[in-house]
Design a protein around this motif. Sequence first.
Motif, PDB file in Angstrom:
ATOM      1  N   PRO A  68      41.300  -0.011  29.782  1.00  0.00           N
ATOM      2  CA  PRO A  68      40.347  -1.017  29.310  1.00  0.00           C
ATOM      3  C   PRO A  68      40.360  -2.296  30.149  1.00  0.00           C
ATOM      4  CG  PRO A  68      42.278  -0.960  27.889  1.00  0.00           C
ATOM      5  CD  PRO A  68      42.465   0.127  28.914  1.00  0.00           C
ATOM      6  N   ARG A  69      41.390  -2.499  30.982  1.00  0.00           N
ATOM      7  CA  ARG A  69      41.513  -3.770  31.714  1.00  0.00           C
ATOM      8  C   ARG A  69      40.725  -3.726  33.028  1.00  0.00           C
ATOM      9  NH1 ARG A  69      47.889  -4.559  31.531  1.00  0.00           N
ATOM     10  NH2 ARG A  69      47.429  -6.424  32.767  1.00  0.00           N
ATOM     11  N   VAL A  70      39.523  -3.259  32.908  1.00  0.00           N
ATOM     12  CA  VAL A  70      38.728  -3.014  34.111  1.00  0.00           C
ATOM     13  C   VAL A  70      38.356  -4.312  34.824  1.00  0.00           C
ATOM     14  CG1 VAL A  70      36.515  -2.916  32.893  1.00  0.00           C
ATOM     15  CG2 VAL A  70      36.865  -1.539  34.949  1.00  0.00           C
ATOM     16  N   GLU A  71      38.306  -5.424  34.077  1.00  0.00           N
ATOM     17  CA  GLU A  71      37.992  -6.707  34.726  1.00  0.00           C
ATOM     18  C   GLU A  71      39.130  -7.173  35.633  1.00  0.00           C
ATOM     19  OE1 GLU A  71      37.181  -6.211  31.553  1.00  0.00           O
ATOM     20  OE2 GLU A  71      34.985  -6.310  31.722  1.00  0.00           O
ATOM     21  N   GLU A  72      40.316  -6.634  35.413  1.00  0.00           N
ATOM     22  CA  GLU A  72      41.411  -6.980  36.325  1.00  0.00           C
ATOM     23  C   GLU A  72      41.417  -6.065  37.548  1.00  0.00           C
ATOM     24  OE1 GLU A  72      45.249  -7.730  34.118  1.00  0.00           O
ATOM     25  OE2 GLU A  72      43.855  -7.420  32.448  1.00  0.00           O
ATOM     26  N   VAL A  73      40.892  -4.872  37.363  1.00  0.00           N
ATOM     27  CA  VAL A  73      40.799  -3.961  38.504  1.00  0.00           C
ATOM     28  C   VAL A  73      39.710  -4.450  39.460  1.00  0.00           C
ATOM     29  CG1 VAL A  73      40.474  -1.580  39.242  1.00  0.00           C
ATOM     30  CG2 VAL A  73      41.580  -2.052  37.043  1.00  0.00           C
ATOM     31  N   PHE A  74      38.597  -4.911  38.879  1.00  0.00           N
ATOM     32  CA  PHE A  74      37.487  -5.436  39.688  1.00  0.00           C
ATOM     33  C   PHE A  74      37.188  -6.858  39.238  1.00  0.00           C
ATOM     34  CE2 PHE A  74      36.924  -0.835  39.183  1.00  0.00           C
ATOM     35  CZ  PHE A  74      37.071  -0.444  40.505  1.00  0.00           C
ATOM     36  N   PRO A  75      38.017  -7.805  39.655  1.00  0.00           N
ATOM     37  CA  PRO A  75      37.899  -9.165  39.116  1.00  0.00           C
ATOM     38  C   PRO A  75      36.613  -9.862  39.549  1.00  0.00           C
ATOM     39  CG  PRO A  75      39.543  -9.067  40.879  1.00  0.00           C
ATOM     40  CD  PRO A  75      39.107  -7.660  40.613  1.00  0.00           C
ATOM     41  N   LYS A  76      36.161 -10.726  38.671  1.00  0.00           N
ATOM     42  CA  LYS A  76      35.017 -11.603  38.964  1.00  0.00           C
ATOM     43  C   LYS A  76      33.818 -10.828  39.513  1.00  0.00           C
ATOM     44  CE  LYS A  76      37.925 -15.006  40.914  1.00  0.00           C
ATOM     45  NZ  LYS A  76      38.031 -16.020  41.932  1.00  0.00           N
ATOM     46  N   THR A  77      33.547  -9.708  38.928  1.00  0.00           N
ATOM     47  CA  THR A  77      32.423  -8.903  39.385  1.00  0.00           C
ATOM     48  C   THR A  77      31.561  -8.545  38.188  1.00  0.00           C
ATOM     49  OG1 THR A  77      33.870  -7.933  41.065  1.00  0.00           O
ATOM     50  CG2 THR A  77      31.787  -6.818  40.656  1.00  0.00           C
ATOM     51  N   ARG A  78      30.278  -8.748  38.340  1.00  0.00           N
ATOM     52  CA  ARG A  78      29.368  -8.362  37.259  1.00  0.00           C
ATOM     53  C   ARG A  78      29.231  -6.841  37.293  1.00  0.00           C
ATOM     54  NH1 ARG A  78      23.731  -8.505  38.046  1.00  0.00           N
ATOM     55  NH2 ARG A  78      22.714  -7.713  36.170  1.00  0.00           N
ATOM     56  N   LEU A  79      29.551  -6.211  36.176  1.00  0.00           N
ATOM     57  CA  LEU A  79      29.594  -4.756  36.160  1.00  0.00           C
ATOM     58  C   LEU A  79      28.529  -4.199  35.216  1.00  0.00           C
ATOM     59  CD1 LEU A  79      33.486  -4.456  36.026  1.00  0.00           C
ATOM     60  CD2 LEU A  79      32.062  -3.959  38.006  1.00  0.00           C
ATOM     61  N   ARG A  80      27.406  -3.792  35.787  1.00  0.00           N
ATOM     62  CA  ARG A  80      26.391  -3.130  34.960  1.00  0.00           C
ATOM     63  C   ARG A  80      26.849  -1.705  34.664  1.00  0.00           C
ATOM     64  NH1 ARG A  80      21.358  -3.525  38.854  1.00  0.00           N
ATOM     65  NH2 ARG A  80      23.035  -2.907  40.257  1.00  0.00           N
ATOM     66  N   ARG A  81      26.325  -1.150  33.582  1.00  0.00           N
ATOM     67  CA  ARG A  81      26.722   0.218  33.232  1.00  0.00           C
ATOM     68  C   ARG A  81      25.593   1.197  33.534  1.00  0.00           C
ATOM     69  NH1 ARG A  81      30.977   0.125  28.259  1.00  0.00           N
ATOM     70  NH2 ARG A  81      31.849  -1.929  28.700  1.00  0.00           N
ATOM     71  N   TRP A  82      25.970   2.337  33.995  1.00  0.00           N
ATOM     72  CA  TRP A  82      24.983   3.346  34.397  1.00  0.00           C
ATOM     73  C   TRP A  82      25.076   4.623  33.561  1.00  0.00           C
ATOM     74  CZ3 TRP A  82      21.188   1.876  37.606  1.00  0.00           C
ATOM     75  CH2 TRP A  82      21.383   0.672  38.310  1.00  0.00           C
ATOM     76  N   GLY A  83      25.923   4.616  32.552  1.00  0.00           N
ATOM     77  CA  GLY A  83      26.007   5.791  31.671  1.00  0.00           C
ATOM     78  C   GLY A  83      26.453   7.050  32.385  1.00  0.00           C
TER      79      GLY A  83
END
Lengths: 382, 497
Positions: free
Chosen positions: A364-379
Amino acid sequence: MSATRPLLVCVYLRGAADALNLVVPYADDRYYALRPTLAVARPDDPRAAAKDRAIDLDGRFGLHPSLAKLAPLYGAGELAVVHAVGSDDATRSHFEAQDRMEHAGPKDEPAAGGWIARHLDTRPGRRAAGLTAVAAGTSAPESLRGAPVAVLRSVDEYRLGKTEDAAFERALAALYASRPSDGAPPLDADLRTAGRDALATLGRLRRIPEPSARGAAYPEGPLGDGLREIARLSRADLGVEVACVDHDGWDTHFVEAQLLPDLARTLGDALFAFREDIGDAMDRVVVVCMTEFGRRAYENTSLGTDHGRGGIMFVLGGGVRGRRVITDWPGLAEDRLEPPGDLAVTIDFREILAEIVRARLGNPRVEEVFPKTRLRRWGLFG
Amino acid sequence: MSDRRLSRRSLLGAGALSALDLTGCDRALSALTKIAGDRVPDPIEPPSSPAIDPIHHLLGRAGFGPWPGQVEEVRRIGKEAYIDAQLDPDAIDDTACALRTSVIDTVATPTSLLFEFPPEQVEVELQRHALLRAVYSKRQLYEVMVEFWTDHFNVAIGKSLCRHLKTADDRDVIRAHALGRFRDLLGASALSPAMLVYLDGRANARGPKGERPNENYARELMELHTLGLHGGYTQKDVMEAARCLTGFVVREEWAPGLVEFVPERHDDGPKTVLGHVIPAGGGRADVERLLDIVASHPITGWFIGEKLCRTFIADRPPASIVRRAADVFHETDGDIKKVVRAILLSDELAESTWAKIKRPFRLVVSALRAVGADTHAKGDLLDHLTRMGQPLFSFPTPDGYPTQGDAWLGTLLWRFNFALALAEDRIDGTRVDWEALHHALRGDGLHGDTASLARLARHLFGRAPDETELAAVAGYGAGRDPRRVALLLSAPAFQRY
């Protein structure tokens, strides 16, 4: 012990694979205008031999005919294609773009270590060690920088000396355990950890059984060899969570039509063989193929293509909502190309990786894997 | 040429292909080179301080680590005199090394005749030659610079004609200019047939309207060879440079490997590179104009100076020495000798003991030198390098093998395996006179006990082993068990320099 842990397999197509010829936008006439000699024929082109035509995926895009082995995986809904995907790095430098992609930090900021290493650092569970991460081949990729990694060409050759010598291994472990008395030089902890991890891996690989009789038809070469060993490690259930393998040679500046078919065939055949070999365990496996950038939309005078921008990813796995070309297609019209003539990047590769990390690898800590990045979801997953 | 292929010398040269171990010829050669100087002096007094001996340190940076007895020898000469002598390699007698490499035919074969040899032989001989030079040459600094430029102007032997042509590139580009002027080196590299093949320069021609040249070499010229990635050039500069570089081809038949300029393939229009206008009609001279512009650009001096500091001093070198190296590069118009001298004699270098982690090539060469090995660098030794991740001349992409230490930490197991194989005399074509080394180091008349083990550690590490190191090694086996030597060669201390 770790049977439920998912396995991420990361295949890196080094040299910038030509996205536009691997997954052909055959419905776009501009494609044929930009590539008079290199274009792959439409799936229904009566002038081309059947074996030279693109294999239709969704009415707009088609697979290069040398990727034919991927068609059934796509048809079965296990494989998704991501097109016009890439990074915000516009240097068109292989090394910089690979680095930026494998470190996957925020825009214009270098990230410490590789993205897979950060995933291993932040995922639930025990600290990664020994065999958690494997690089098939003779060196470790940047995406694993900072993680303990076992580099091996084959499980069988990962041995120390002619015969097992526990006392020797203990003595080595002691050498790598002790801190130097004269202060710590750079990378001291990393060197010592790497030495101890190598010894721990050695112990665990001794428990691995002989190759299975399944005998999937892997193509010759580092990619086929690497995926075969990764499948073997997966079956042996030694706690491998990530495995990386490179597929080199995609820098087709010159006579691309002579180079690309073999590269593509090796890729398609190797992924197909891996899928066969893994069998039911595919439920817990996700394979992602990526490349640093795509190639120029127009061909050059030496019948090749130069460095471009928008690239390609393939995602294969049990939970993947496949049978789709995920894209926000920018088109190939003159005003839609990124100067001097490149397919634009409309999906950030980190968005795709982030879905894998979150939905498939259970981190769940995906914001630490890809910090400061806007992450849209593509399903990407159900 | 077919007769030549069957000559005895050639057969010896193809040692990795034939199954020759230390044959009669090899033994004769070993004996000759021993007379010529490749021997272990007796006695050797190893460094005894707990801190790394400064001369041992210097020999790791200005070379591939000390040969037995070399630390004392350089201490007598003095640091500055040694470096100055090393900076004039042609004046250094290198007979023993020349004898060792004299059995290798292909490295001295003219370019077009190289194609008379099977590619496997050319490839293996080039690798063997590099190893033998690094181990035995008295021109150690020169060999270190050869390694540096080999990575900087990387050409992988795996790509088509490069299997043959890299041998010419090694001789006519890298070795010819390793301590010369940067502009000369760059010029030789740009028109080296191997480079023209490797980065597609030979395929770079003007289009029907003069557009869309092959950008491959032009981009690496700026990104890797001169300005560096953030050196201020643009995509437009790359494309303009590529236009300057159109027109060169490499012959594949009749004098294969010959580079020719074909005016019809050259884009002769005006170009603008990095703000400099190159007028129309320059023809073949366009490339020289282009190289003048990038080689004399101030950023290039900084880029090369910084990379040299990373190689010679530390993965993250102090800014002070980087600035000085860049200044010297600039002031001397890219005189490589002067830049290297400033770096080697700097306080920053003296203070950087053990800052670097050995790459596999250095690990192998430094081990062979430290034990005074007798090697003919056969395929078995080359395989060890492959397992460690550094098969020679085989890095696939143009950036060359990484210099930073952490890129090499995943393959330590193969270093341990190499240490075991060397200590147990299991490497085909490589032998160590352990008796002579132990005798030279013994000094106090002890055999294989902890005290003589400590002397061996001092010799290998360049400093006294600490208690844990000594306890770990002394606790294993007994007496002269070769695996104790393997432990020392596998220890973290021996992975550093």
